[in-house]
Design a protein around this motif. Sequence first.
Motif, PDB file in Angstrom:
ATOM      1  N   MET A 131      26.028  41.991 -12.039  1.00  0.00           N
ATOM      2  CA  MET A 131      25.014  41.010 -12.433  1.00  0.00           C
ATOM      3  C   MET A 131      25.216  39.682 -11.711  1.00  0.00           C
ATOM      4  O   MET A 131      26.346  39.257 -11.480  1.00  0.00           O
ATOM      5  N   PHE A 132      24.108  39.045 -11.415  1.00  0.00           N
ATOM      6  CA  PHE A 132      24.072  37.673 -10.924  1.00  0.00           C
ATOM      7  C   PHE A 132      23.350  36.886 -12.008  1.00  0.00           C
ATOM      8  O   PHE A 132      22.175  37.137 -12.282  1.00  0.00           O
ATOM      9  N   ILE A 133      24.056  35.982 -12.659  1.00  0.00           N
ATOM     10  CA  ILE A 133      23.466  35.176 -13.725  1.00  0.00           C
ATOM     11  C   ILE A 133      23.405  33.732 -13.244  1.00  0.00           C
ATOM     12  O   ILE A 133      24.415  33.162 -12.827  1.00  0.00           O
ATOM     13  N   ASN A 134      22.212  33.156 -13.312  1.00  0.00           N
ATOM     14  CA  ASN A 134      22.002  31.780 -12.887  1.00  0.00           C
ATOM     15  C   ASN A 134      21.729  30.926 -14.120  1.00  0.00           C
ATOM     16  O   ASN A 134      20.799  31.189 -14.876  1.00  0.00           O
ATOM     17  N   TYR A 135      22.571  29.921 -14.320  1.00  0.00           N
ATOM     18  CA  TYR A 135      22.515  29.024 -15.482  1.00  0.00           C
ATOM     19  C   TYR A 135      21.854  27.729 -15.025  1.00  0.00           C
ATOM     20  O   TYR A 135      22.353  27.060 -14.110  1.00  0.00           O
ATOM     21  N   TRP A 136      20.733  27.346 -15.650  1.00  0.00           N
ATOM     22  CA  TRP A 136      19.943  26.215 -15.178  1.00  0.00           C
ATOM     23  C   TRP A 136      19.395  25.405 -16.346  1.00  0.00           C
ATOM     24  O   TRP A 136      19.536  25.780 -17.501  1.00  0.00           O
TER      25      TRP A 136
END
Length: 139
Positions: free
Chosen positions: A23-28
């Motif tokens: 998984m690639f999780i992007n926190y924004w």
Amino acid sequence: MTLDCLAGPPAVDIARAGAGRPMFINYWAFWCGPCRTELPIVAEYASRAGQRVQVLTVQGVDGAQRPDLSLKLLTDIAVHLPTVVDTQGRLAAAVGFPRVYPTSVLIRPDGTVAALLPRVFRSSDEIARAVEQYLAVTT
């Protein structure tokens, strides 16, 4: 861990969302200028990665109280990605996210953290290189 979908119910089980895939999780955050720039790049990468890497975005705790503004941002920049809201900061605490936006995390298929990357990606190629380096997946 279960988090609410940004657009409303149902809640999303993060482990099941990965389904045993990297998984690639992007926190924004909706108010973050660099996030606004990076989210379309994340969307481009998600399209490129297909089923090889599960891409998930997370509206961080700072701004999670205004999901309407998060949805407006995604609409304004024409980004359509699976997005959950970390209202209580549980994912941030579990992963160890710094209070820096944007931050991305790479998760191995077994659910362990491969890398925590507090940086702005400038291209889908940069994301692909990080995924290859930390998860050994070519996309």
